[in-house]
Design a protein around this motif. Sequence first.
Motif, PDB file in Angstrom:
ATOM      1  N   THR A   1      -6.722   7.330   4.269  1.00 25.22           N
ATOM      2  CA  THR A   1      -7.251   7.297   2.901  1.00 25.22           C
ATOM      3  C   THR A   1      -8.031   6.001   2.654  1.00 25.22           C
ATOM      4  O   THR A   1      -8.217   5.607   1.507  1.00 25.22           O
ATOM      5  CB  THR A   1      -6.116   7.412   1.857  1.00 25.22           C
ATOM      6  OG1 THR A   1      -5.186   6.326   2.041  1.00 25.22           O
ATOM      7  CG2 THR A   1      -5.394   8.742   1.962  1.00 25.22           C
ATOM      8  N   GLY A   2      -8.457   5.359   3.720  1.00 29.57           N
ATOM      9  CA  GLY A   2      -9.173   4.097   3.574  1.00 29.57           C
ATOM     10  C   GLY A   2      -8.291   2.886   3.764  1.00 29.57           C
ATOM     11  O   GLY A   2      -8.649   1.775   3.339  1.00 29.57           O
ATOM     12  N   THR A   3      -7.150   3.072   4.404  1.00 26.85           N
ATOM     13  CA  THR A   3      -6.201   1.965   4.558  1.00 26.85           C
ATOM     14  C   THR A   3      -6.707   0.866   5.481  1.00 26.85           C
ATOM     15  O   THR A   3      -6.355  -0.298   5.316  1.00 26.85           O
ATOM     16  CB  THR A   3      -4.845   2.472   5.076  1.00 26.85           C
ATOM     17  OG1 THR A   3      -5.048   3.181   6.310  1.00 26.85           O
ATOM     18  CG2 THR A   3      -4.197   3.409   4.069  1.00 26.85           C
TER      19      THR A   3
ATOM     20  N   GLY B   1       0.836  -1.192   0.000  1.00 29.75           N
ATOM     21  CA  GLY B   1       0.000   0.000   0.000  1.00 29.75           C
ATOM     22  C   GLY B   1       0.872   1.243   0.000  1.00 29.75           C
ATOM     23  O   GLY B   1       1.729   1.403   0.863  1.00 29.75           O
ATOM     24  N   ALA B   2       0.640   2.133  -0.958  1.00 28.57           N
ATOM     25  CA  ALA B   2       1.429   3.358  -1.056  1.00 28.57           C
ATOM     26  C   ALA B   2       0.637   4.590  -0.628  1.00 28.57           C
ATOM     27  O   ALA B   2       1.142   5.705  -0.701  1.00 28.57           O
ATOM     28  CB  ALA B   2       1.929   3.552  -2.489  1.00 28.57           C
TER      29      ALA B   2
ATOM     30  N   PRO C   1      -8.487  15.374  -1.226  1.00 28.84           N
ATOM     31  CA  PRO C   1      -7.418  15.961  -0.395  1.00 28.84           C
ATOM     32  C   PRO C   1      -7.924  16.764   0.796  1.00 28.84           C
ATOM     33  O   PRO C   1      -7.361  16.664   1.894  1.00 28.84           O
ATOM     34  CB  PRO C   1      -6.651  16.848  -1.386  1.00 28.84           C
ATOM     35  CG  PRO C   1      -6.888  16.220  -2.709  1.00 28.84           C
ATOM     36  CD  PRO C   1      -8.293  15.699  -2.652  1.00 28.84           C
ATOM     37  N   GLN C   2      -8.963  17.554   0.616  1.00 30.19           N
ATOM     38  CA  GLN C   2      -9.472  18.368   1.708  1.00 30.19           C
ATOM     39  C   GLN C   2     -10.045  17.487   2.829  1.00 30.19           C
ATOM     40  O   GLN C   2      -9.793  17.730   4.023  1.00 30.19           O
ATOM     41  CB  GLN C   2     -10.550  19.330   1.198  1.00 30.19           C
ATOM     42  CG  GLN C   2     -10.076  20.311   0.133  1.00 30.19           C
ATOM     43  CD  GLN C   2      -9.095  21.348   0.663  1.00 30.19           C
ATOM     44  OE1 GLN C   2      -9.009  21.576   1.888  1.00 30.19           O
ATOM     45  NE2 GLN C   2      -8.351  21.972  -0.230  1.00 30.19           N
ATOM     46  N   LYS C   3     -10.799  16.468   2.461  1.00 29.80           N
ATOM     47  CA  LYS C   3     -11.363  15.556   3.456  1.00 29.80           C
ATOM     48  C   LYS C   3     -10.254  14.761   4.127  1.00 29.80           C
ATOM     49  O   LYS C   3     -10.325  14.470   5.329  1.00 29.80           O
ATOM     50  CB  LYS C   3     -12.371  14.615   2.794  1.00 29.80           C
ATOM     51  CG  LYS C   3     -13.631  15.319   2.314  1.00 29.80           C
ATOM     52  CD  LYS C   3     -14.602  14.327   1.680  1.00 29.80           C
ATOM     53  CE  LYS C   3     -15.866  15.021   1.224  1.00 29.80           C
ATOM     54  NZ  LYS C   3     -16.813  14.089   0.571  1.00 29.80           N
ATOM     55  N   TRP C   4      -9.229  14.404   3.346  1.00 24.87           N
ATOM     56  CA  TRP C   4      -8.097  13.684   3.927  1.00 24.87           C
ATOM     57  C   TRP C   4      -7.429  14.531   5.004  1.00 24.87           C
ATOM     58  O   TRP C   4      -7.156  14.041   6.112  1.00 24.87           O
ATOM     59  CB  TRP C   4      -7.082  13.326   2.840  1.00 24.87           C
ATOM     60  CG  TRP C   4      -5.758  12.944   3.411  1.00 24.87           C
ATOM     61  CD1 TRP C   4      -5.404  11.740   3.935  1.00 24.87           C
ATOM     62  CD2 TRP C   4      -4.616  13.799   3.574  1.00 24.87           C
ATOM     63  NE1 TRP C   4      -4.116  11.791   4.417  1.00 24.87           N
ATOM     64  CE2 TRP C   4      -3.614  13.042   4.206  1.00 24.87           C
ATOM     65  CE3 TRP C   4      -4.364  15.126   3.245  1.00 24.87           C
ATOM     66  CZ2 TRP C   4      -2.369  13.571   4.516  1.00 24.87           C
ATOM     67  CZ3 TRP C   4      -3.121  15.668   3.554  1.00 24.87           C
ATOM     68  CH2 TRP C   4      -2.134  14.886   4.184  1.00 24.87           C
TER      69      TRP C   4
ATOM     70  N   PHE D   1      -7.068   3.237  -5.933  1.00 26.18           N
ATOM     71  CA  PHE D   1      -8.283   2.617  -5.390  1.00 26.18           C
ATOM     72  C   PHE D   1      -8.930   3.458  -4.303  1.00 26.18           C
ATOM     73  O   PHE D   1      -8.256   4.022  -3.434  1.00 26.18           O
ATOM     74  CB  PHE D   1      -7.914   1.242  -4.821  1.00 26.18           C
ATOM     75  CG  PHE D   1      -9.043   0.489  -4.205  1.00 26.18           C
ATOM     76  CD1 PHE D   1     -10.056  -0.049  -4.994  1.00 26.18           C
ATOM     77  CD2 PHE D   1      -9.109   0.310  -2.829  1.00 26.18           C
ATOM     78  CE1 PHE D   1     -11.109  -0.758  -4.417  1.00 26.18           C
ATOM     79  CE2 PHE D   1     -10.146  -0.399  -2.247  1.00 26.18           C
ATOM     80  CZ  PHE D   1     -11.150  -0.936  -3.056  1.00 26.18           C
ATOM     81  N   GLU D   2     -10.243   3.539  -4.350  1.00 26.49           N
ATOM     82  CA  GLU D   2     -11.055   4.115  -3.286  1.00 26.49           C
ATOM     83  C   GLU D   2     -11.964   3.019  -2.747  1.00 26.49           C
ATOM     84  O   GLU D   2     -12.633   2.324  -3.534  1.00 26.49           O
ATOM     85  CB  GLU D   2     -11.893   5.280  -3.797  1.00 26.49           C
ATOM     86  CG  GLU D   2     -11.080   6.467  -4.279  1.00 26.49           C
ATOM     87  CD  GLU D   2     -11.966   7.635  -4.683  1.00 26.49           C
ATOM     88  OE1 GLU D   2     -12.870   7.988  -3.893  1.00 26.49           O
ATOM     89  OE2 GLU D   2     -11.763   8.181  -5.779  1.00 26.49           O
ATOM     90  N   PRO D   3     -12.014   2.833  -1.439  1.00 25.12           N
ATOM     91  CA  PRO D   3     -12.836   1.755  -0.876  1.00 25.12           C
ATOM     92  C   PRO D   3     -14.294   1.783  -1.336  1.00 25.12           C
ATOM     93  O   PRO D   3     -14.930   0.726  -1.410  1.00 25.12           O
ATOM     94  CB  PRO D   3     -12.715   1.987   0.640  1.00 25.12           C
ATOM     95  CG  PRO D   3     -11.358   2.600   0.805  1.00 25.12           C
ATOM     96  CD  PRO D   3     -11.208   3.501  -0.392  1.00 25.12           C
TER      97      PRO D   3
END
Length: 257
Positions: free
Chosen positions: A24-26, A18-19, A111-114, A189-191
Amino acid sequence: LSLSLSLLMSADEIQVIGAGFGRTGTMSLKVALERLLGKPCYHMFEVLREDEQTSNLHSRAWLQLSQGHDVNLRALLAGYGAAVDFPAAAFYKRLMEEYPQAKVILTARDPQKWYDSVASTIYIPQTFPYWLLRRLTFSKHTHESMVRAVIWDSLFHGRFWERDTALQVYEDWCREVRRHVPPERLLVFEPKQGWQPLCAFLGLPVPAEPFPHVNEGEDLRRALTWGSWAGFLREFVLPVAAVAGITASFLWKKHRG
């Protein structure tokens, strides 16, 4: 079996790297990969959940790696089928060299939500009064030293609190991952996309159950804030109170005598 599936099922090593940055949903990806690969997935929580001796061992290894020292990653990650989230994500290039057959997943988020998510969770220990509480305790805090060195100082240059700077670091990182990783080896990828793109990328069948959407933000926030206060109470307030009590008792007895 497809080539990717046969490789995944036969390799006794890290199969997915995972990069993506933390938050970010990790965690959702971790749970999903464990379901698909049938092996544990390395994550920052894996470091925190171990006993203190093992936690310090892992934290020290990542800290040494950030300082340019040679670390036996295969020994460190033995038994895991994947590695996502910090601290592993910060060294995805090194992991790609160590595991040339492994595929890379870049978890993506607005990015803002992150930034808002990070600022309200994993960055809490770096803010006042929590950083002060840590400095008033007697422990060496190997884990916290690693987190600060690997994430806040190295990646964000000690300036995460500057929103525009942190956002630029995040966006530059995502661009660099896309540039560095060969397209056939990378999945962005986005969950919320669910099983389909992830399973297609890995050459694995889609599970019947729903994709795991894990949002541990509130639990993480409580754990980080309470952990700082609990450490302060355990390592500073109680010892000081004990010394004060002993001293007061001694002076009282001396006065009475």
